[in-house]
Design a protein around this motif. Structure first.
Motif, PDB file in Angstrom:
ATOM      1  N   ALA A 138       0.834  -1.202   0.000  1.00  0.00           N
ATOM      2  CA  ALA A 138       0.000   0.000   0.000  1.00  0.00           C
ATOM      3  C   ALA A 138       0.870   1.254   0.000  1.00  0.00           C
ATOM      4  CB  ALA A 138      -0.942  -0.004   1.201  1.00  0.00           C
ATOM      5  N   THR A 139       1.978   1.209   0.723  1.00  0.00           N
ATOM      6  CA  THR A 139       2.908   2.340   0.755  1.00  0.00           C
ATOM      7  C   THR A 139       3.442   2.637  -0.645  1.00  0.00           C
ATOM      8  OG1 THR A 139       3.558   1.786   3.013  1.00  0.00           O
ATOM      9  CG2 THR A 139       5.035   3.209   1.796  1.00  0.00           C
ATOM     10  N   THR A 140       3.784   1.593  -1.371  1.00  0.00           N
ATOM     11  CA  THR A 140       4.289   1.759  -2.742  1.00  0.00           C
ATOM     12  C   THR A 140       3.222   2.380  -3.644  1.00  0.00           C
ATOM     13  OG1 THR A 140       5.797  -0.099  -2.462  1.00  0.00           O
ATOM     14  CG2 THR A 140       5.249   0.529  -4.725  1.00  0.00           C
ATOM     15  N   LEU A 141       1.985   1.887  -3.549  1.00  0.00           N
ATOM     16  CA  LEU A 141       0.907   2.421  -4.383  1.00  0.00           C
ATOM     17  C   LEU A 141       0.568   3.857  -4.005  1.00  0.00           C
ATOM     18  CD1 LEU A 141      -1.432  -0.694  -4.619  1.00  0.00           C
ATOM     19  CD2 LEU A 141       0.203   0.167  -6.323  1.00  0.00           C
ATOM     20  N   LEU A 142       0.607   4.146  -2.710  1.00  0.00           N
ATOM     21  CA  LEU A 142       0.345   5.515  -2.265  1.00  0.00           C
ATOM     22  C   LEU A 142       1.440   6.455  -2.764  1.00  0.00           C
ATOM     23  CD1 LEU A 142      -1.184   7.667  -0.713  1.00  0.00           C
ATOM     24  CD2 LEU A 142      -0.165   6.788   1.405  1.00  0.00           C
ATOM     25  N   GLU A 143       2.682   6.001  -2.734  1.00  0.00           N
ATOM     26  CA  GLU A 143       3.777   6.834  -3.242  1.00  0.00           C
ATOM     27  C   GLU A 143       3.562   7.148  -4.731  1.00  0.00           C
ATOM     28  OE1 GLU A 143       8.636   6.962  -3.250  1.00  0.00           O
ATOM     29  OE2 GLU A 143       7.649   5.001  -3.196  1.00  0.00           O
ATOM     30  N   ASP A 188      -2.236  12.732  -6.919  1.00  0.00           N
ATOM     31  CA  ASP A 188      -3.551  12.214  -6.559  1.00  0.00           C
ATOM     32  C   ASP A 188      -3.671  11.833  -5.080  1.00  0.00           C
ATOM     33  OD1 ASP A 188      -6.155  11.579  -7.337  1.00  0.00           O
ATOM     34  OD2 ASP A 188      -5.660   9.483  -7.728  1.00  0.00           O
ATOM     35  N   ALA A 189      -2.649  12.150  -4.290  1.00  0.00           N
ATOM     36  CA  ALA A 189      -2.655  11.833  -2.859  1.00  0.00           C
ATOM     37  C   ALA A 189      -1.686  12.775  -2.154  1.00  0.00           C
ATOM     38  CB  ALA A 189      -2.254  10.379  -2.633  1.00  0.00           C
ATOM     39  N   LEU A 190      -1.792  12.819  -0.842  1.00  0.00           N
ATOM     40  CA  LEU A 190      -0.960  13.721  -0.038  1.00  0.00           C
ATOM     41  C   LEU A 190       0.360  13.061   0.358  1.00  0.00           C
ATOM     42  CD1 LEU A 190      -3.659  15.217   2.355  1.00  0.00           C
ATOM     43  CD2 LEU A 190      -2.710  16.221   0.266  1.00  0.00           C
ATOM     44  N   VAL A 191       1.434  13.790   0.207  1.00  0.00           N
ATOM     45  CA  VAL A 191       2.744  13.279   0.576  1.00  0.00           C
ATOM     46  C   VAL A 191       2.833  13.025   2.085  1.00  0.00           C
ATOM     47  CG1 VAL A 191       3.889  15.531   0.822  1.00  0.00           C
ATOM     48  CG2 VAL A 191       5.236  13.504   0.179  1.00  0.00           C
ATOM     49  N   GLN A 192       2.105  13.805   2.875  1.00  0.00           N
ATOM     50  CA  GLN A 192       2.107  13.590   4.327  1.00  0.00           C
ATOM     51  C   GLN A 192       1.536  12.206   4.664  1.00  0.00           C
ATOM     52  OE1 GLN A 192       0.735  16.231   2.804  1.00  0.00           O
ATOM     53  NE2 GLN A 192       1.683  18.073   3.629  1.00  0.00           N
ATOM     54  N   HIS A 193       0.505  11.793   3.931  1.00  0.00           N
ATOM     55  CA  HIS A 193      -0.054  10.461   4.162  1.00  0.00           C
ATOM     56  C   HIS A 193       0.982   9.394   3.824  1.00  0.00           C
ATOM     57  CE1 HIS A 193      -4.528  11.821   3.823  1.00  0.00           C
ATOM     58  NE2 HIS A 193      -3.915  12.290   4.886  1.00  0.00           N
ATOM     59  N   TRP A 194       1.688   9.590   2.705  1.00  0.00           N
ATOM     60  CA  TRP A 194       2.717   8.621   2.335  1.00  0.00           C
ATOM     61  C   TRP A 194       3.798   8.542   3.417  1.00  0.00           C
ATOM     62  CZ3 TRP A 194       7.907   9.529   1.738  1.00  0.00           C
ATOM     63  CH2 TRP A 194       8.657   8.395   1.408  1.00  0.00           C
ATOM     64  N   ALA A 195       4.273   9.679   3.903  1.00  0.00           N
ATOM     65  CA  ALA A 195       5.332   9.686   4.916  1.00  0.00           C
ATOM     66  C   ALA A 195       4.888   8.939   6.174  1.00  0.00           C
ATOM     67  CB  ALA A 195       5.731  11.127   5.261  1.00  0.00           C
ATOM     68  N   HIS A 196       3.663   9.167   6.566  1.00  0.00           N
ATOM     69  CA  HIS A 196       3.122   8.513   7.758  1.00  0.00           C
ATOM     70  C   HIS A 196       3.030   7.000   7.556  1.00  0.00           C
ATOM     71  CE1 HIS A 196       0.802   9.768  11.452  1.00  0.00           C
ATOM     72  NE2 HIS A 196       0.559   8.483  11.421  1.00  0.00           N
ATOM     73  N   LEU A 197       2.489   6.578   6.410  1.00  0.00           N
ATOM     74  CA  LEU A 197       2.359   5.144   6.128  1.00  0.00           C
ATOM     75  C   LEU A 197       3.729   4.507   5.944  1.00  0.00           C
ATOM     76  CD1 LEU A 197       0.479   2.749   5.710  1.00  0.00           C
ATOM     77  CD2 LEU A 197       0.280   3.428   3.295  1.00  0.00           C
TER      78      LEU A 197
END
Length: 191
Positions: free
Chosen positions: A93-98, A105-114
């Protein structure tokens, strides 16, 4: 100017409902308001949420802002973040979020947290200082890579200095929860 709604409002509703239920349960757990049966039900619900998100990722890739809207994208992130019993899924999921972050299409803060959560769950040190441990003697930061550069890394992904984030978390979990709603909102904005 009217903005287009999410492409899949049905997925958005499902993600929002699942994340809201899970958040309520986590808040009750943090306050020791759940009995053993409720704790077990919560684990089952977290597992079901992981499986639903796994299906969505397989069919649609990361459910980002365009597919489900910002609020439901946040809900998907929350579900992935709390999929601690499925570390392989969490890393995927981290890879897909990145990838979604790179596509805008997504927030970098969410990626950093995950990303940090996946690192901590695999026994490694975190990079952005988003993971804390609630202990009887207070809130502490999980170990972090190159702590002298932490605030610089946090700034690079739009996170506030670690001292600000740590204080917000400590206030949130302080014995006096009267100001909790305002602090929870602030923490969501900070983290």
């Amino acid at each position: 100017m009217r903005t287009a709604g999410p492409q899949r409002p049905d997925l958005a509703r499902e993600l929002l409902a699942r994340a809201a239920e899970a958040a309520t349960r986590r808040a009750q757990r943090a306050r020791n308001q759940l009995d053993a049966v409720q704790l077990g039900q919560g684990r089952h619900s977290d597992h079901a949420n992981t499986n639903v998100l796994r299906r969505i990722l397989a069919e649609h890739d990361w459910p980002g802002h365009r597919l489900v809207g910002p609020a439901a994208a946040r809900a998907a992130w929350s579900i992935a973040l709390h999929s601690d019993d499925a570390p392989d899924f969490q890393r995927a999921a981290t890879t897909l979020l990145e990838r979604a972050v790179r596509a805008g299409d997504a927030l970098v803060q969410h990626w950093a947290h995950l990303h940090d959560r996946a690192l901590v769950n695999s026994g490694r040190v975190q990079m952005y200082g988003t993971q804390f441990l609630l202990r009887a003697d207070g809130v502490v930061l999980y170990p972090v890579h190159a702590p002298q550069l932490l605030d610089e890394r946090r700034a690079s992904v739009g996170l506030p200095p670690i001292a600000v984030a740590l204080e917000a978390v400590r206030r949130r979990y302080a014995p006096d929860h009267r100001a909790e709603d305002a602090l929870a909102v602030a923490l969501r904005q900070v983290a």
